[in-house]
Design an enzyme around this catalytic site. Structure first.
Site, PDB file in Angstrom:
ATOM      1  N   ASP A   8       0.861  -1.181   0.000  1.00 48.58           N
ATOM      2  CA  ASP A   8       0.000   0.000   0.000  1.00 48.58           C
ATOM      3  C   ASP A   8       0.900   1.235   0.000  1.00 48.58           C
ATOM      4  O   ASP A   8       2.133   1.111  -0.028  1.00 48.58           O
ATOM      5  CB  ASP A   8      -0.920  -0.040   1.220  1.00 48.58           C
ATOM      6  N   HIS A  60      -2.815  -0.176  -3.560  1.00 52.57           N
ATOM      7  CA  HIS A  60      -3.324   1.148  -3.228  1.00 52.57           C
ATOM      8  C   HIS A  60      -4.286   1.672  -4.287  1.00 52.57           C
ATOM      9  O   HIS A  60      -3.986   1.606  -5.483  1.00 52.57           O
ATOM     10  CB  HIS A  60      -2.181   2.150  -3.086  1.00 52.57           C
ATOM     11  N   HIS A 104      -1.424   0.898   6.977  1.00 59.29           N
ATOM     12  CA  HIS A 104      -1.840   2.000   7.844  1.00 59.29           C
ATOM     13  C   HIS A 104      -2.875   1.502   8.834  1.00 59.29           C
ATOM     14  O   HIS A 104      -3.401   0.393   8.698  1.00 59.29           O
ATOM     15  CB  HIS A 104      -2.444   3.125   6.996  1.00 59.29           C
ATOM     16  N   HIS A 115      -7.557   4.478   7.533  1.00 53.16           N
ATOM     17  CA  HIS A 115      -8.836   4.156   6.900  1.00 53.16           C
ATOM     18  C   HIS A 115      -8.883   2.641   6.702  1.00 53.16           C
ATOM     19  O   HIS A 115      -7.884   1.954   6.912  1.00 53.16           O
ATOM     20  CB  HIS A 115      -9.015   4.872   5.555  1.00 53.16           C
ATOM     21  N   GLU A 134      -7.209  -3.042   7.310  1.00 52.33           N
ATOM     22  CA  GLU A 134      -6.930  -3.881   6.147  1.00 52.33           C
ATOM     23  C   GLU A 134      -6.154  -5.152   6.512  1.00 52.33           C
ATOM     24  O   GLU A 134      -6.457  -6.232   5.980  1.00 52.33           O
ATOM     25  CB  GLU A 134      -6.248  -3.038   5.071  1.00 52.33           C
TER      26      GLU A 134
END
Length: 273
Positions: A8, A60, A104, A115, A134
């Site tokens: 990502d 991403h 993240h 997020h 994620e």
């Protein structure tokens, strides 16, 4: 020794602002190169640790960010979207481990650019009562097919989540979160060296790594949207329940169905803009 690497951009050293992940500007071109270089560091570490086969999933946004001609030639590249397993596409039960680079923290948690799947759509996602990022989804799928999560890189907030959900995975901290769009980051060169060294260690011990995940099927999933309008649209699907104005919930047998459903919701909301 087969290793899967999912990459990502938000957790990459030197990335801390939304514009860096959006196409069509000079900041993005710099960030995608940093992303490619961290992918290469992970590939190098994987081969140093004993890997004989490495596949990299560009994970991403549009999932077409990694600069293909600059990627280590020893690895295969999965790119483009939509795809059934989204950020973990390319893995199967014959892999010996998975590595997540540039990840993240989860939606509604603290962290740089935190997020889950879609910052535009989802305020939070909970799976069996666990706040899902994620790694929860994609590391969870890997565990479901018997593949351990070996290492994860990103900020310190992500590292805390990983310590709770995948305690045996190596946590590679390349920056400290100062806010949603601010970080105290290692230099890209130092981050790449750290990633290479830590991934090599993790892959070297892959055969004895624990297969673990915070959630096992069946899965009860609650998706809270930023806008009630988005929940209006999602609630049109027959599998959805509507516990409140901003939330839909649904039940699936395992992580593959969770991934495909959440991915479809994300694409549906993107189409409303």
């Amino acid at each position: 020794m087969r290793i899967m690497i999912s990459v990502d951009i938000e957790g990459v050293a030197g990335v801390n602002e939304t514009i860096q992940g959006r196409r069509g500007n000079p900041e993005y071109e710099v960030a995608r190169r940093l992303m490619t270089q961290e992918a290469n560091a992970a590939i190098a570490g994987a081969f140093e640790g004993g890997a004989t086969d490495v596949v990299v999933a560009d994970s991403h946004g549009p999932m077409r960010n990694i600069i293909a001609e600059e990627l280590d030639e020893r690895a295969r590249l999965v790119s483009g979207k939509p795809r059934p397993l989204s950020m973990i596409q390319g893995i199967d039960e014959n892999h010996d481990g998975v590595v997540l680079i540039g990840y993240h923290a989860a939606a509604s948690n603290s962290g740089v650019l935190a997020h889950t799947v879609s910052g535009m759509a989802f305020d939070s996602i909970d799976i069996n009562g666990v706040r899902a990022g994620e790694p929860t989804l994609f590391g969870g799928y890997a565990a479901e097919i018997g593949v351990p999560l070996l290492a994860v890189s990103g900020d310190d907030c992500l590292a805390r989540e990983i310590s709770e959900q995948f305690p045996s995975a190596h946590r590679i901290v390349v920056k400290e979160a100062l806010g949603a769009h601010a970080a105290n980051s290692m230099s890209p060169a130092k981050s790449r060296e750290l990633i290479r060294v830590e991934v090599a260690k993790a892959v070297k011990n892959a055969k004895s790594a624990k297969v673990e995940a915070p959630c096992t099927g069946p899965l009860d999933i609650a998706v809270r949207f930023h806008k009630s309008l988005y929940a209006d649209a999602a609630a049109l699907l027959p599998m959805m329940k509507r516990p409140d104005a901003h939330t839909v919930s649904f039940h699936v047998d395992g992580h593959a169905d969770a991934i495909s459903t959440i991915s479809a919701l994300s694409l549906m909301i993107a189409g409303m803009h």
